[in-house]
Design an enzyme around this catalytic site. Structure first.
Site, mmCIF file in Angstrom:
data_model
loop_
_atom_site.group_PDB
_atom_site.id
_atom_site.type_symbol
_atom_site.label_atom_id
_atom_site.label_comp_id
_atom_site.label_asym_id
_atom_site.label_seq_id
_atom_site.Cartn_x
_atom_site.Cartn_y
_atom_site.Cartn_z
ATOM 1 N N GLY A 85 0.824 -1.216 0.000
ATOM 2 C CA GLY A 85 0.000 0.000 0.000
ATOM 3 C C GLY A 85 0.851 1.255 0.000
ATOM 4 O O GLY A 85 2.069 1.201 0.180
ATOM 5 N N GLY A 87 2.613 3.807 1.440
ATOM 6 C CA GLY A 87 3.131 4.107 2.773
ATOM 7 C C GLY A 87 3.562 5.547 2.908
ATOM 8 O O GLY A 87 3.708 6.071 4.013
ATOM 9 N N ARG A 88 3.804 6.182 1.779
ATOM 10 C CA ARG A 88 4.187 7.602 1.862
ATOM 11 C C ARG A 88 3.692 8.353 0.633
ATOM 12 O O ARG A 88 4.343 9.272 0.140
ATOM 13 C CB ARG A 88 5.693 7.731 1.984
ATOM 14 C CG ARG A 88 6.437 7.074 0.852
ATOM 15 C CD ARG A 88 7.786 7.675 0.763
ATOM 16 N NE ARG A 88 8.624 6.904 -0.144
ATOM 17 C CZ ARG A 88 9.832 7.271 -0.432
ATOM 18 N NH1 ARG A 88 10.345 8.333 0.105
ATOM 19 N NH2 ARG A 88 10.546 6.541 -1.259
ATOM 20 N N LYS A 108 3.729 12.682 -2.843
ATOM 21 C CA LYS A 108 4.640 11.638 -2.370
ATOM 22 C C LYS A 108 5.541 12.243 -1.295
ATOM 23 O O LYS A 108 6.295 13.179 -1.581
ATOM 24 C CB LYS A 108 5.457 11.122 -3.559
ATOM 25 C CG LYS A 108 6.149 9.815 -3.293
ATOM 26 C CD LYS A 108 6.749 9.244 -4.578
ATOM 27 C CE LYS A 108 7.787 8.206 -4.243
ATOM 28 N NZ LYS A 108 8.511 7.751 -5.442
ATOM 29 N N ASP A 120 8.388 6.562 7.915
ATOM 30 C CA ASP A 120 7.949 7.860 8.434
ATOM 31 C C ASP A 120 7.023 8.587 7.467
ATOM 32 O O ASP A 120 6.561 9.693 7.755
ATOM 33 C CB ASP A 120 9.165 8.735 8.770
ATOM 34 C CG ASP A 120 10.051 8.991 7.563
ATOM 35 O OD1 ASP A 120 9.705 8.545 6.445
ATOM 36 O OD2 ASP A 120 11.114 9.624 7.740
ATOM 37 N N GLY A 121 6.784 8.002 6.304
ATOM 38 C CA GLY A 121 5.878 8.626 5.347
ATOM 39 C C GLY A 121 6.462 9.833 4.634
ATOM 40 O O GLY A 121 5.765 10.532 3.907
ATOM 41 N N ARG A 178 -1.452 -1.074 -10.035
ATOM 42 C CA ARG A 178 -0.272 -1.873 -10.374
ATOM 43 C C ARG A 178 -0.648 -3.345 -10.432
ATOM 44 O O ARG A 178 -1.727 -3.732 -9.969
ATOM 45 C CB ARG A 178 0.797 -1.755 -9.278
ATOM 46 C CG ARG A 178 0.982 -0.409 -8.721
ATOM 47 C CD ARG A 178 0.843 -0.376 -7.203
ATOM 48 N NE ARG A 178 0.654 1.013 -6.771
ATOM 49 C CZ ARG A 178 1.641 1.850 -6.559
ATOM 50 N NH1 ARG A 178 2.869 1.443 -6.620
ATOM 51 N NH2 ARG A 178 1.401 3.101 -6.256
ATOM 52 N N ASP A 251 4.804 -4.309 -7.436
ATOM 53 C CA ASP A 251 4.127 -3.090 -6.974
ATOM 54 C C ASP A 251 4.633 -1.870 -7.737
ATOM 55 O O ASP A 251 4.064 -0.784 -7.609
ATOM 56 C CB ASP A 251 4.316 -2.892 -5.458
ATOM 57 C CG ASP A 251 5.775 -2.911 -5.042
ATOM 58 O OD1 ASP A 251 6.481 -3.873 -5.375
ATOM 59 O OD2 ASP A 251 6.215 -1.946 -4.387
ATOM 60 N N ASP A 261 8.131 4.580 -10.238
ATOM 61 C CA ASP A 261 9.098 4.405 -9.155
ATOM 62 C C ASP A 261 10.520 4.684 -9.618
ATOM 63 O O ASP A 261 11.185 3.834 -10.216
ATOM 64 C CB ASP A 261 9.025 3.016 -8.502
ATOM 65 C CG ASP A 261 9.682 3.045 -7.118
ATOM 66 O OD1 ASP A 261 10.740 3.705 -6.994
ATOM 67 O OD2 ASP A 261 9.149 2.445 -6.183
HETATM 68 P P1 AMP Z 1 9.165 1.612 -3.090
HETATM 69 O O1 AMP Z 1 10.387 0.808 -2.888
HETATM 70 O O2 AMP Z 1 9.389 3.107 -3.133
HETATM 71 O O3 AMP Z 1 8.300 1.128 -4.204
HETATM 72 O O4 AMP Z 1 8.312 1.418 -1.757
HETATM 73 C C1 AMP Z 1 7.850 0.175 -1.377
HETATM 74 C C2 AMP Z 1 6.813 0.348 -0.305
HETATM 75 O O5 AMP Z 1 7.373 0.958 0.848
HETATM 76 C C3 AMP Z 1 5.655 1.221 -0.716
HETATM 77 O O6 AMP Z 1 4.512 0.656 -0.143
HETATM 78 C C4 AMP Z 1 5.986 2.546 -0.121
HETATM 79 O O7 AMP Z 1 4.831 3.302 0.136
HETATM 80 C C5 AMP Z 1 6.668 2.145 1.169
HETATM 81 N N1 AMP Z 1 7.603 3.163 1.648
HETATM 82 C C6 AMP Z 1 8.778 3.520 1.103
HETATM 83 N N2 AMP Z 1 9.375 4.489 1.818
HETATM 84 C C7 AMP Z 1 8.560 4.783 2.858
HETATM 85 C C8 AMP Z 1 8.607 5.698 3.967
HETATM 86 N N3 AMP Z 1 9.643 6.515 4.150
HETATM 87 N N4 AMP Z 1 7.560 5.700 4.825
HETATM 88 C C9 AMP Z 1 6.530 4.874 4.657
HETATM 89 N N5 AMP Z 1 6.425 3.990 3.654
HETATM 90 C C10 AMP Z 1 7.422 3.937 2.755
HETATM 91 MG MG MG Z 2 7.055 1.687 -5.434
#
Ligand code: AMP
Ligand code: MG
Length: 493
Positions: A85, A87-88, A108, A120-121, A178, A251, A261
């Site tokens: 999901g 996360g940020r 984002k 930390d989002g 996705r 994802d 991404d």
């Molecule tokens: P990504 O590798 O950017 O595709 O992220 C993979 C997952 O980790 C996704 O669900 C993102 O929303 C979550 N995510 C990445 N960085 C953070 C963050 N700093 N805080 C919260 N969720 C994160």
């Molecule tokens: Mg991603």
């Protein structure tokens, strides 16, 4: 400001979580993408105003927005994670652009969501600028991609290995659905949600395919077929510019066929199919030359997810889905063939073309030749053989070029095209400027360490016209020194 018309927010409640963006103490606009704002029907001046910065930082949820975080799962480096999901990332809503296309507008780095797990989002300034530069460069190269509408600094530091300035990127995408969105509901055995998502995705991204033969089974198969086509074409385009995505998890595999991404991505300097940049891609799973194979693997996960919808008889469902997935190879080969012929200045297709291109790529790899510079110089040499020396000088062993060039010229001679128009066509297929890793790092470093956004602005501007010679910016086209040989990228968290 945004004329929102939200459809995802009307889907069943289990598709997302409603969220409130976190407060940014001191939003400061870094960049607004004016042409993109115009396309979206958004007033760029308003977006660039202090009130606009409040929205772009997440402090003010604009009228008509439905702030939400999408639910999805995904295979990450081959391992299934049932609940990832956003996360940020926070979807504000959808707008229909001047071109009639519907796009998501997403913040984002605007704070935690119920999917944040330990995160930390937030987003740090460097990765936000990186995504801005590279996604906009991809768009200008003509490659399907999410876009960057804006970047704002939040005024709040984020803790990584060190404290870094925080920022928010406004990402624009055809949608954020996705392969992992389908996997999320498939893993729950939620057939009703899968069916709803399939109809929604088909209507949103491939409406002509939806219209043909309604029904759950044919919808699922039609969607799979279209995503196979879109992803095969996308990866062929990546290979044409030396793009290494770096984190081709499911994802990060968009149903619309856009590149999404920009965490650990990078561009090849010297041509090398085994090249990987990501610090966490130890096995080279997502290395440059593996990308077609991985795209097909990801599509197989989509096929599995929608399988219960494809046919009530499981064997028949597997047979139908497998046939679509196997089409990937021929669709990719055809798309890659078109990309390579354009790069080589070939207007027509001949049987020996693939072998001619493969021979060249082997020579580029063994000669450690700069991929972008080679093709740009080849365009010049196509109209003027006296420029061959400049091409050959890129090879460790110049004779390797001359031997191949003889076969290439014999092939060119079989086409009824003037040298001038061939050169012009080659220059439209072979960029002079890509986001060179060294130059991107330089621009990010200046911004993050010294608050100097000049190099970032210049880079964005030059990369918006990648096929134009811009002699005043020649240094941005130069290949790196040997110091960049072990350049590494990090997932932008
Ligand atoms: P990504 O590798 O950017 O595709 O992220 C993979 C997952 O980790 C996704 O669900 C993102 O929303 C979550 N995510 C990445 N960085 C953070 C963050 N700093 N805080 C919260 N969720 C994160
Ligand atoms: Mg991603």
């Amino acid at each position: 400001m945004f004329a929102f018309d939200n459809t995802y927010a009307r889907l069943p409640a289990r598709f997302f979580e409603c969220v409130t963006p976190a407060l940014a103490p001191a939003p400061r606009l870094i960049k607004v993408n004016r042409p993109l704002a115009e396309l979206l029907g958004v007033d760029a001046d308003e977006l660039a105003s202090p009130a606009g910065a409040e929205i772009l930082a997440g402090n003010v949820v604009p009228p008509g927005a439905d702030a939400l975080a999408l639910a999805y799962a995904g295979h990450q480096f081959g391992q299934f994670v049932p609940r990832l999901g956003d996360g940020r990332a926070i979807l504000l809503g959808e707008v229909v652009g001047a071109d009639g296309l519907r796009r998501d507008v997403q913040l984002k780095g605007a704070g935690r969501t119920p999917f944040s797990r330990g995160g930390d989002g937030r987003a740090a300034l460097g990765p936000v600028l990186r995504e801005y530069v590279v996604s906009e460069a991809m768009a200008a190269l003509g490659i399907p991609t999410t876009r960057a509408l804006a970047a704002v600094a939040t005024g709040s530091p984020v803790a990584r290995e060190e404290l870094l300035p925080g920022a928010v990127l406004t990402r624009v995408a055809a949608s954020h659905i996705r392969v992992g969105t389908f996997e999320y509901f498939a893993a729950k055995g939620d057939r009703e949600a899968l069916s709803t998502l399939t109809s929604y995705a088909l209507a949103r991204h491939y409406p002509d395919a939806a219209a043909r033969d309604p029904g759950e089974g044919s919808d699922a198969l039609a969607l799979l077929a279209r995503v196979v086509d879109a992803q095969a074409n996308l990866v062929a385009r990546w290979l044409g510019v030396g793009f290494v995505h770096g984190v081709m998890n499911t994802d990060n595999t968009s149903i619309s066929g856009e590149t999404i991404d920009y965490g650990p991505c990078a561009f090849l300097d010297a041509y090398d199919p085994r090249k990987r940049y990501s610090s966490i891609d130890h096995g080279g799973r997502y290395a440059f030359g593996n990308q077609p194979r991985i795209a097909q693997w990801n599509l197989a996960r989509l096929g599995e997810a929608v399988l219960p919808l494809v046919h009530d008889d499981e064997d028949e469902a597997v047979r139908l889905a497998t046939a679509e997935l196997e089409r990937f190879t021929s669709v990719f080969e055809a798309a890659y063939g078109r990309v390579l012929r354009a790069k080589l200045g070939l207007a027509r297709e001949e049987t020996g073309d693939a072998a001619l291109a493969a021979d060249l790529l082997e020579r580029l790899a063994s000669g450690r030749v700069d991929f972008t510079l080679f093709f740009r110089r080849l365009a010049v040499a196509s109209a003027d053989p006296s420029s061959d020396a400049a091409v050959a000088s890129l090879f460790a062993e110049p004779g390797a070029f001359h031997a191949w060039a003889e076969a290439w010229r014999a092939r060119l001679a079989r086409e009824d095209v003037t040298p001038e128009s061939r050169r012009a066509a080659m220059e439209r297929a072979n960029p002079a400027f890509i986001p060179r890793n060294e130059r991107v790092e330089e621009a990010l470093g200046a911004a993050v360490r010294h608050g100097d956004f000049g190099p970032f602005e210049t880079l964005v501007d030059v990369l918006s016209r990648p096929y134009d010679d811009q002699p005043e910016h020649a240094h941005l086209a130069e290949p790196p020194g040997a110091a960049m040989d072990d350049y590494r990228t990090f997932c932008g968290t």
